[in-house]
Structure formats: C-alpha cells, structure tokens
Design an enzyme around this catalytic site. Structure first.
Site, PDB file in Angstrom:
ATOM      1  CG  LEU A  89      -0.632 -16.928  38.217  1.00  0.00           C
ATOM      2  CD1 LEU A  89      -0.277 -18.261  38.847  1.00  0.00           C
ATOM      3  CD2 LEU A  89      -1.015 -17.096  36.751  1.00  0.00           C
TER       4      LEU A  89
ATOM      5  CG  ASN B  12      -2.166  -0.763  50.223  1.00  0.00           C
ATOM      6  OD1 ASN B  12      -1.728   0.343  50.529  1.00  0.00           O
ATOM      7  ND2 ASN B  12      -2.486  -1.081  48.987  1.00  0.00           N
ATOM      8  CG  ASN B  13      -5.280  -3.789  47.609  1.00  0.00           C
ATOM      9  OD1 ASN B  13      -4.312  -3.035  47.735  1.00  0.00           O
ATOM     10  ND2 ASN B  13      -5.506  -4.470  46.497  1.00  0.00           N
TER      11      ASN B  13
ATOM     12  CE  LYS C 103      -2.394  -5.812  46.629  1.00  0.00           C
ATOM     13  NZ  LYS C 103      -2.266  -4.524  45.927  1.00  0.00           N
TER      14      LYS C 103
ATOM     15  CE  LYS D  32      -7.924 -11.007  43.349  1.00  0.00           C
ATOM     16  NZ  LYS D  32      -6.527 -10.727  43.595  1.00  0.00           N
TER      17      LYS D  32
ATOM     18  CG  ASP E  73      -0.713 -15.615  30.523  1.00  0.00           C
ATOM     19  OD1 ASP E  73      -0.623 -14.695  31.367  1.00  0.00           O
ATOM     20  OD2 ASP E  73      -1.817 -16.072  30.125  1.00  0.00           O
TER      21      ASP E  73
ATOM     22  CG  MET F  11      -0.658  -5.928  37.716  1.00  0.00           C
ATOM     23  SD  MET F  11      -0.090  -4.236  37.847  1.00  0.00           S
ATOM     24  CE  MET F  11       0.918  -4.344  39.319  1.00  0.00           C
TER      25      MET F  11
HETATM   26  P1  NAD Z   1      -4.669 -10.101  34.631  1.00  0.00           P
HETATM   27  O1  NAD Z   1      -5.966 -10.825  34.595  1.00  0.00           O
HETATM   28  O2  NAD Z   1      -4.430  -8.993  33.672  1.00  0.00           O
HETATM   29  O3  NAD Z   1      -3.453 -11.149  34.450  1.00  0.00           O
HETATM   30  C1  NAD Z   1      -3.461 -12.449  34.959  1.00  0.00           C
HETATM   31  C2  NAD Z   1      -2.802 -13.366  33.933  1.00  0.00           C
HETATM   32  O4  NAD Z   1      -2.735 -14.685  34.461  1.00  0.00           O
HETATM   33  C3  NAD Z   1      -3.576 -13.428  32.607  1.00  0.00           C
HETATM   34  O5  NAD Z   1      -2.727 -13.114  31.519  1.00  0.00           O
HETATM   35  C4  NAD Z   1      -4.040 -14.884  32.542  1.00  0.00           C
HETATM   36  O6  NAD Z   1      -4.096 -15.408  31.214  1.00  0.00           O
HETATM   37  C5  NAD Z   1      -2.977 -15.569  33.380  1.00  0.00           C
HETATM   38  N1  NAD Z   1      -3.403 -16.870  33.876  1.00  0.00           N
HETATM   39  C6  NAD Z   1      -4.612 -17.223  34.383  1.00  0.00           C
HETATM   40  N2  NAD Z   1      -4.613 -18.530  34.723  1.00  0.00           N
HETATM   41  C7  NAD Z   1      -3.376 -19.010  34.410  1.00  0.00           C
HETATM   42  C8  NAD Z   1      -2.784 -20.282  34.519  1.00  0.00           C
HETATM   43  N3  NAD Z   1      -3.446 -21.332  35.025  1.00  0.00           N
HETATM   44  N4  NAD Z   1      -1.499 -20.431  34.095  1.00  0.00           N
HETATM   45  C9  NAD Z   1      -0.812 -19.380  33.579  1.00  0.00           C
HETATM   46  N5  NAD Z   1      -1.350 -18.138  33.456  1.00  0.00           N
HETATM   47  C10 NAD Z   1      -2.606 -17.962  33.872  1.00  0.00           C
HETATM   48  O7  NAD Z   1      -4.504  -9.593  36.130  1.00  0.00           O
HETATM   49  P2  NAD Z   1      -3.460  -8.496  36.705  1.00  0.00           P
HETATM   50  O8  NAD Z   1      -4.151  -7.174  36.749  1.00  0.00           O
HETATM   51  O9  NAD Z   1      -2.152  -8.668  36.034  1.00  0.00           O
HETATM   52  O10 NAD Z   1      -3.373  -8.991  38.228  1.00  0.00           O
HETATM   53  C11 NAD Z   1      -2.615 -10.121  38.624  1.00  0.00           C
HETATM   54  C12 NAD Z   1      -2.565 -10.180  40.139  1.00  0.00           C
HETATM   55  O11 NAD Z   1      -1.977  -8.973  40.639  1.00  0.00           O
HETATM   56  C13 NAD Z   1      -3.962 -10.267  40.801  1.00  0.00           C
HETATM   57  O12 NAD Z   1      -3.882 -11.100  41.926  1.00  0.00           O
HETATM   58  C14 NAD Z   1      -4.259  -8.824  41.184  1.00  0.00           C
HETATM   59  O13 NAD Z   1      -5.164  -8.749  42.262  1.00  0.00           O
HETATM   60  C15 NAD Z   1      -2.866  -8.316  41.546  1.00  0.00           C
HETATM   61  N6  NAD Z   1      -2.631  -6.869  41.399  1.00  0.00           N
HETATM   62  C16 NAD Z   1      -3.101  -6.191  40.298  1.00  0.00           C
HETATM   63  C17 NAD Z   1      -2.830  -4.808  40.181  1.00  0.00           C
HETATM   64  C18 NAD Z   1      -3.332  -3.999  38.994  1.00  0.00           C
HETATM   65  O14 NAD Z   1      -3.300  -2.749  39.070  1.00  0.00           O
HETATM   66  N7  NAD Z   1      -3.777  -4.616  37.901  1.00  0.00           N
HETATM   67  C19 NAD Z   1      -2.080  -4.162  41.166  1.00  0.00           C
HETATM   68  C20 NAD Z   1      -1.596  -4.891  42.244  1.00  0.00           C
HETATM   69  C21 NAD Z   1      -1.883  -6.242  42.356  1.00  0.00           C
END
Ligand code: NAD
Length: 299
Positions: free
Chosen positions: A65, A174-175, A171, A240, A31, A12
């Site tokens: 994150l 919604n989820n 949120k 989660k 990241d 995201m």
């Molecule tokens: P993801 O796992 O693809 O991305 C998370 C990123 O955070 C990774 O690149 C990881 O390397 C990085 N990360 C982890 N620990 C870190 C740290 N200490 N410092 C810096 N970077 C760090 O997850 P995502 O799908 O992008 O989701 C991110 C958030 O958004 C989550 O909370 C998720 O629930 C929420 N979300 C996801 C979606 C979706 O469709 N994927 C939609 C809405 C909300």
C-alpha cells in the site's frame, strides 16, 4: 502451499500477486480501486470486494500500500486485516512505511496471536514485473522460513535483515541513496547540457568512473532519458520516502543535510505538477526550473 490474501494491487502489488499465482499460490486480491482488482483477475488472480473477503481463510496476508496512514488503517483499523485474520495467520507488510508504524503493528499482531513480518521491496517496478525484486526482511526466524517461499516466487534476492522492523529500517537507508541520487543526476546532466556537452559521451564517461550510480545506469536510459516519464516509482512516493528518511534521522538526532535538501527538491517537483511522473523525471523537473530542455538520448 499457504493460501494468500493480497491487499494493494497497484504498480507493484499487481505483478507481485500475479507472480505468486503463476508459481501456484492461491491468491485472493483486494484493492480499493475496482479497476485494479479487475486487472488482477485478468492475470488469473481471484478478486475480492473487501479486506474481509481477501483475508478469509488466508494463512498469509500481504499488504502493498502507498503509505503509513493507509497501512495502519487497512491492517489495524476497524474491519481491517487484524480484525478478520484467523489465529496463527501471518501478516507481511511489503509497503514502505515509517518504521515506528511497523513496530506498533508487530506489537499489535503479537498481542492478537498473529505473526508480523516487514519485507519492503528493492529495485524497480520492472524487476517486480519480471519476478526479480530484492526483499529486505524483518522477521523472527520461524516467520522468515514461513514467508520465504512467497518471496522466492516474487523475487530473486532475499536478505533477512533482523527482527521485525529491521527490513523497514534497511529500506530507508537504501532509498536515501537510490532517491537522493536522482536529484544529483539531474543537476549533473543539467550542468552538462548548459556547458554544451554531448549527452551520450558524457554518460559514457560517467559510467566508466566512480561517478556512476544505479539510477543513471539502470533506470534513466529507458525512462526519462528515453522520454518515458510514466511511473515506475512516482515522484510523490519518492518524496514520501525522503520524508520518512528525514523524520527517522531527526528522531535519532542524526543530521542528514543532503537528504533534507533532496526532499525539498522533490517537494518543488511535486508543487510544479511532476508528482505523478517517474522519479527519473526529476531530470525534467530540474530542467524546467533552470530553463533547459530536458536532455534525451537519440532514439
Ligand atoms: P501504487 O500507488 O501504484 O499502488 C498502491 C495501491 O494501493 C493502489 O492500487 C491503490 O488503489 C491501493 N490502495 C490505496 N488505499 C487502499 C486501501 N485503503 N485499501 C486497498 N487498497 C488501497 O503504488 P506502488 O508503486 O505499487 O507502491 C506501493 C508501495 O511500494 C509504496 O509504499 C511504495 O513506496 C513501495 N515501493 C514502490 C516501488 C516502485 O517502484 N513503484 C518499489 C519499491 C517499493
């Protein structure tokens, strides 16, 4: 335009930060995974090698994150965002986390003379790619005005739900529906398959009645039903979210029997190795459990 620090460049965060760059914001992204930083740089972003470097000189710092523990560590931990943010800076967490974490971070920010906004994201990863996300914002009015140009650059629908914490609580509501419906869809399509029904005809009926839901109609046809189980939104992250929902409900003395059952169905999928797949692959996880080949639409 305010300078932006962006932390978390995953499925995201990367397209969201890239959309900010495309709309003219100066964005420095960090990241923990160097490949994610390199991928952001390939999209014209400026990469950083630490939280401190991403936060230096930023008026607004965005975090995207995985979970509450990581957000706490990155935002409020030693060497984190709060430690490096300039006085008057605004921190906007767009991850999905426990609302009590949001409340604590908002209070800690205020104590340091910083602003805090929660703006979790609705819709699918494909919407984030296209700059068409929906945002649920918890913010004081002045802070909402300050983050609105960024949200407009990353999405197409913005709801100011109330003060800090209101976005995150919205949120979770919604989820619950968006994620629990995956398990219901999986059971419905397994039943159709076991009864020998044609998938396409069954879907046409479901789309024409009150049985329809966004997952079945918008996500599944191009994901698991098309044989694509790459995330998207992982079953691990959906689990989660269901855990956050069940815990928030428990704390509020509110029974949510369907949320609890759905969470355990996701627990079972994770235990059987489906955690890294898209949440539409709950279809595959359920079919594996009941001895069915997952139904697929004709190519
Ligand atoms: P993801 O796992 O693809 O991305 C998370 C990123 O955070 C990774 O690149 C990881 O390397 C990085 N990360 C982890 N620990 C870190 C740290 N200490 N410092 C810096 N970077 C760090 O997850 P995502 O799908 O992008 O989701 C991110 C958030 O958004 C989550 O909370 C998720 O629930 C929420 N979300 C996801 C979606 C979706 O469709 N994927 C939609 C809405 C909300």
């Amino acid at each position: 335009m305010e300078k932006v620090g962006f932390i978390g460049l995953g499925r995201m965060g990367r397209p969201m930060a890239a959309n900010l760059c495309r709309k003219g914001f100066g964005v420095t992204g960090y990241d923990v995974t160097p490949e994610a930083v390199a991928a952001f740089e390939a999209l014209q972003g400026r990469g950083a090698s630490s939280v401190a470097e991403a936060v230096a000189g930023a008026g607004i710092v965005v975090t995207m994150l995985p979970n509450s523990a990581i957000v706490r560590e990155v935002v409020a931990g030693p060497g984190g965002v709060f430690a490096h943010a300039a006085r008057g800076a605004l921190v906007m967490d767009m991850s999905t986390v426990d609302p009590t974490t949001t409340d604590e971070l908002a209070a800690a920010a205020a104590a340091r003379g910083l602003s805090f906004v929660d703006a979790p994201v609705g819709r699918l990863a494909s919407h984030a790619d296209a700059g068409q996300s929906l945002f649920m914002v918890g913010a004081a009015d002045a802070d909402f005005a300050r983050v609105k140009p960024l949200l407009e650059a990353m999405g197409s629908t913005i709801h100011h739900c109330g003060p800090p914490g209101a976005g995150m609580r919205t949120k979770l509501v919604n989820n619950f529906l968006a994620v629990a419906s995956c398990q219901m869809n999986a059971e419905a399509l397994a039943l159709a398959a076991r009864l020998g029904l044609d998938l396409q005809t069954t879907l046409s009926v479901l789309y024409g009645t009150t049985a329809k839901n966004g997952q079945l109609e918008i996500n599944w046809p191009s994901k698991s039903l098309a044989g694509d189980v790459s995330p998207g939104f992982t079953i691990d992250l959906a689990h989660k979210d269901l855990s956050l929902i069940v815990e928030a409900a428990n704390a509020a003395r509110l029974p949510m029997p369907i949320a609890a059952a759905a969470r355990e169905a996701f627990s079972s999928a994770r235990a059987r190795g489906f955690g890294g797949q898209d949440f539409s692959a709950m279809l595959d996880a359920h079919c594996a459990l009941v001895g069915l080949t997952p139904p697929r639409l004709p190519r």
